[in-house]
Motif scaffolding. Structure first.
Motif, short mmCIF file in Angstrom:
data_model
loop_
_atom_site.label_atom_id
_atom_site.label_comp_id
_atom_site.label_asym_id
_atom_site.label_seq_id
_atom_site.Cartn_x
_atom_site.Cartn_y
_atom_site.Cartn_z
N VAL A 67 11.36 -21.77 -17.88
CA VAL A 67 10.95 -21.16 -16.60
C VAL A 67 9.96 -22.04 -15.84
N PHE A 68 9.21 -22.86 -16.58
CA PHE A 68 8.20 -23.69 -15.94
C PHE A 68 8.84 -24.97 -15.42
N THR A 69 9.54 -24.83 -14.32
CA THR A 69 10.33 -25.95 -13.80
C THR A 69 9.46 -27.09 -13.27
N ALA A 258 1.50 -17.85 -21.46
CA ALA A 258 2.11 -19.09 -21.94
C ALA A 258 1.39 -20.30 -21.36
N GLY A 259 0.34 -20.02 -20.57
CA GLY A 259 -0.42 -21.14 -19.99
C GLY A 259 0.17 -21.62 -18.68
N GLY A 260 0.78 -20.74 -17.91
CA GLY A 260 1.34 -21.17 -16.63
C GLY A 260 1.21 -20.07 -15.58
N ALA A 261 1.35 -20.45 -14.32
CA ALA A 261 1.34 -19.46 -13.23
C ALA A 261 2.26 -19.94 -12.11
N LYS A 263 2.47 -22.23 -9.65
CA LYS A 263 2.92 -23.60 -9.45
C LYS A 263 3.81 -24.07 -10.60
N CYS A 264 3.43 -23.69 -11.83
CA CYS A 264 4.23 -24.10 -13.00
C CYS A 264 5.66 -23.57 -12.92
N LEU A 265 5.81 -22.42 -12.26
CA LEU A 265 7.12 -21.78 -12.23
C LEU A 265 8.03 -22.36 -11.15
N1 ARG Z 1 3.95 -23.12 -22.25
C1 ARG Z 1 4.14 -24.20 -21.35
C2 ARG Z 1 3.59 -25.48 -21.96
O1 ARG Z 1 2.60 -25.42 -22.65
C3 ARG Z 1 3.49 -23.93 -20.04
C4 ARG Z 1 3.76 -24.96 -19.01
C5 ARG Z 1 3.01 -24.77 -17.75
N2 ARG Z 1 3.43 -25.68 -16.77
C6 ARG Z 1 2.63 -26.33 -15.94
N3 ARG Z 1 3.15 -27.09 -15.05
N4 ARG Z 1 1.34 -26.28 -16.05
O2 ARG Z 1 4.15 -26.52 -21.79
#
Ligand code: ARG
Length: 703
Positions: A67-69, A258-261, A263-265
């Motif tokens: 999902v974190f494209t 998961a450490g994203g919001a 922008k990460c998506l």
């Molecule tokens: N769980 C993913 C990771 O640790 C989150 C990625 C978040 N993406 C981002 N562009 N910060 O890789």
């Protein structure tokens, strides 16, 4: 205009927190709600879709973070640099993203294997497309930056991430339209912060506080004057609004797990190319050689840690492991750093670890001529305690007068080239001073396995856990060495503070001097004053040394003593006149042991012998320690540090203090020769005298 902006997203069909690869995921495995995640993602999707075009890539089972494209790759024009994930947990996403890019007409570049780079998660164009901010430190390797600069023909500015909560650049850094920047400064090292401040004027920097940063406020999608993000504080919202942006908040709690919001998506796949922007050389690289017991002496670890801890990156090009117990290993390592300054900083530390430039790489060190007495050129190389050699005229020339904190002056004499360490204040106009860090090496003695083990033992002492028995053992060893040195005509220098007298060690030190174990004494006004007070009046700072209680009017004793010596004109004259008849200084005079008392601001008197001109005192200290084999530092932090600064590696140092912090500070010279003993110095001296007696008695009887 808006229509031409496109984003790539991936629906959360298979999204979950399945593993832990960043601190946000800890404690959240399988704790995110799939239903809620879908709702939150849909909301974000619609917010973006109202303002731009959204492309979708097919989600894949088993790859929950797809999902974190943002981490698919980095796009510029029709080119994409595909991500190479750091963690194997995400590496399986690579082929699916690659397929999507190819199917959509992008030219795909792929980095060499084992060179991680996590796409737009770690690389963000400023919104004008004039430069690329590229992060490194957790997921992306610094060495990937030059590839990106070259392939995308763009200027890359490297930023080092130092807080693992903000492991991707896009978690703490968000360039906005019109040159604004939303960011969390503590996520970066000092060098990176400077770079940001140099490139972006203060009025365009919107600083995010920790609480908002931890809510992923920087992980925002910027479309012209709109910023889409997770919930943020009113204060930040106001500050953003004040500079003319509209904030659209949308809850993304399930993805934060998961450490994203926001922008990460998303991945912006329309990044227009600017024709007048071109690649720079974002990092500097050098190849060094390391030789020695690289693994078992821990040098390799230390060297590589040094590179990383100082913000650089490395690649081990060659490693020849020494297979026998005593054989050494050789490694060739390419070191990279994002700036020349950082490179020099790293090289300096590596040189101290014994790193060599590649053989024959350089014929001459760089030098700059001194134009003002007592002042070195800016970039001068600061010398260390280690034996050093510099390249001059294609040869290695040994540096004389080795000591730390000097400059290296290179000179041509009729006998050939020479080099020497010189204090800044002694530099003269016309001296040629070495600058930079190229063409220099330090000679680190390869220790034997036995030495290494014993040095560990001593460090253990230095750490302040020395038990009584351990103190005895060290004393036995030092006593043995002192006797050897004395018998071989070597030199032992004692640096002593007044504590030696207060703890009752005066008589023992006096005996060591009388018995010929001490060749020079270094101290300050105080040790002499207290020693003489004790000799003449039986007290030390007014305390009766026999009974351990203060005597009436005792606080005036030391001034009386100072006065008496001043009347005589010097300590030696007081001895001559029969006024001073015992003690440490008395023995020095009687046995012709030179001493130097260096003055300080707090000195009473001072004694006529105390040198209040500190430059003279420093030179006299330096003269007296020349040729020393062993230096005993007894409870005087100030004078001992002074001595440590002037002493080259190879001279054994024994530091005794009751305060472990002092011992650690003094004995931490990164060299085997220094031993720390945490104990009462009076006790130490008493044990030392006993032990030396034990060692010498049989000889006297045999004679
Ligand atoms: N769980 C993913 C990771 O640790 C989150 C990625 C978040 N993406 C981002 N562009 N910060 O890789």
């Amino acid at each position: 205009m808006m229509d031409s902006i496109r984003f790539l997203m991936c629906s959360p069909d298979h999204y979950d927190v399945d593993y832990v690869i960043n601190p946000w995921m800890e404690g959240n495995v399988h704790k995110s709600s799939q239903d809620k995640a879908v709702i939150q993602w849909e909301q974000l999707y619609h917010i973006i879709k109202d303002r731009a075009i959204v492309d979708l890539v097919e989600p894949q089972k088993g790859w929950p973070d797809m999902v974190f494209t943002a981490n698919a790759g980095l796009v510029l024009g029709t080119t994409v640099v595909l991500s190479r994930f750091f963690h194997k947990e995400r590496q399986g996403e690579e082929p699916y993203f690659k397929e999507w890019f190819e199917a959509n007409g992008f030219t795909v570049y792929e980095l060499p294997k084992d060179l991680p780079f996590e796409g737009a998660g770690d690389a963000l164009f400023d919104r004008e497309g004039r430069c690329l901010w590229a992060g490194y430190g957790f997921r992306t390797e610094l060495d990937s930056h030059p590839y990106i600069a070259k392939w995308l023909d763009t200027e890359v500015l490297s930023l080092r991430l130092v807080d693992e909560r903000f492991y991707h650049l896009d978690t703490c850094f968000c360039p906005l339209t019109d040159g604004y920047l939303l960011y969390y400064p503590p996520a970066f090292d000092a060098y990176s912060n400077h770079l940001i401040e140099r490139r972006i004027p203060a009025e365009k920097r919107i600083i995010v506080e920790e609480a908002d940063a931890a809510n992923f406020a920087c992980n925002a999608v910027n479309i012209n004057r709109i910023i889409i993000m997770n919930k943020i504080s009113d204060d930040l919202k106001k500050r953003i609004a004040d500079v003319g942006f509209e904030v659209v908040e949308t809850p993304l709690t399930e993805f934060l797990k998961a450490g994203g919001a926001a922008k990460c998506l998303t991945l912006r796949v329309t990044e227009p190319r600017q024709d007048d922007v071109h690649a720079n050389d974002p990092i500097e690289s050098r190849i060094i050689q390391l030789e020695g017991h690289l693994l078992d002496a821990g040098i390799m670890n230390k060297a590589l840690d040094t590179v990383i801890n100082s913000g650089g990156s490395f690649k081990v090009l060659n490693f020849n492991l020494g297979v026998e117990r005593q054989s050494t290993s050789v490694a060739e390592v390419r070191v990279s750093a994002p700036s020349h300054e950082m490179m020099e900083e790293i090289m300096m530390q590596l040189i101290d670890l014994g790193a060599l430039p590649r053989p024959q790489e350089l014929c001459d060190v760089n030098t700059v001529v001194v134009t003002q007495d007592g002042v070195a050129p800016d970039d001068f190389y600061v010398s260390t305690i280690y034996p050093t050699e510099v390249r001059v005229n294609c040869e290695w020339v040994k540096v004389n007068n080795q000591r730390m904190d000097g400059a290296i002056v290179v000179e041509e004499t009729p006998q050939g080239f020479t080099a020497r360490c010189t204090l800044l204040r002694d530099l003269k106009v016309g001296d040629r001073v070495m600058v930079g860090v190229e063409g220099i090496r330090t000679i680190r003695q390869a220790e034997s396995r036995e030495q290494r083990n014993s040095s560990q033992e001593f460090t253990f002492m230095g750490a302040g856990v020395s038990s009584e028995r351990r103190v005895e053992l060290v004393v036995e060893q030092i006593a043995w060495e002192m006797r050897q040195i004395r018998d071989q005509g070597g030199k032992v220098v004692v640096v002593a503070g007044p504590v030696v007298i207060h703890t009752g060690g005066g008589q023992h030190l006096a005996k060591l001097i009388r018995d010929g174990y001490v060749d020079a004494l270094l101290g300050g006004n105080a040790i002499a004053v207290h020693d003489i007070e004790q000799s003449m009046m039986g007290t030390s700072l007014g305390v009766d040394m026999q009974r351990g209680v203060p005597v009436r009017g005792g606080h005036r004793h030391h001034l009386k003593v100072i006065n008496a010596i001043r009347r005589c004109g010097s300590i030696a004259k007081a001895v001559e006149q029969g006024l001073l008849t015992k003690g440490v200084l008395y023995e020095c005079v009687k046995n012709h042991v030179p001493f130097c008392l260096a003055g300080s601001i707090r000195d009473d008197g001072p004694l006529p012998d105390t040198e209040m001109d500190l430059i003279k005192a420093q030179s006299e200290y330096a003269r007296l320690i020349q040729g020393a084999d062993l230096i005993l530092m007894l409870s005087s932090m100030l004078h001992s540090i002074g001595v440590g600064n002037m002493t080259p590696a190879g001279v054994k140092m024994v530091c005794v203090d009751i305060n472990p912090a002092v011992v650690t500070k003094l004995s931490d010279r990164g060299s085997v020769e220094s031993v720390g003993v945490v104990t009462d110095v009076g006790l130490f001296l008493s044990l030392m005298v006993q032990q030396l007696d034990k060692l010498t008695r049989p000889y006297i009887i045999n004679l």
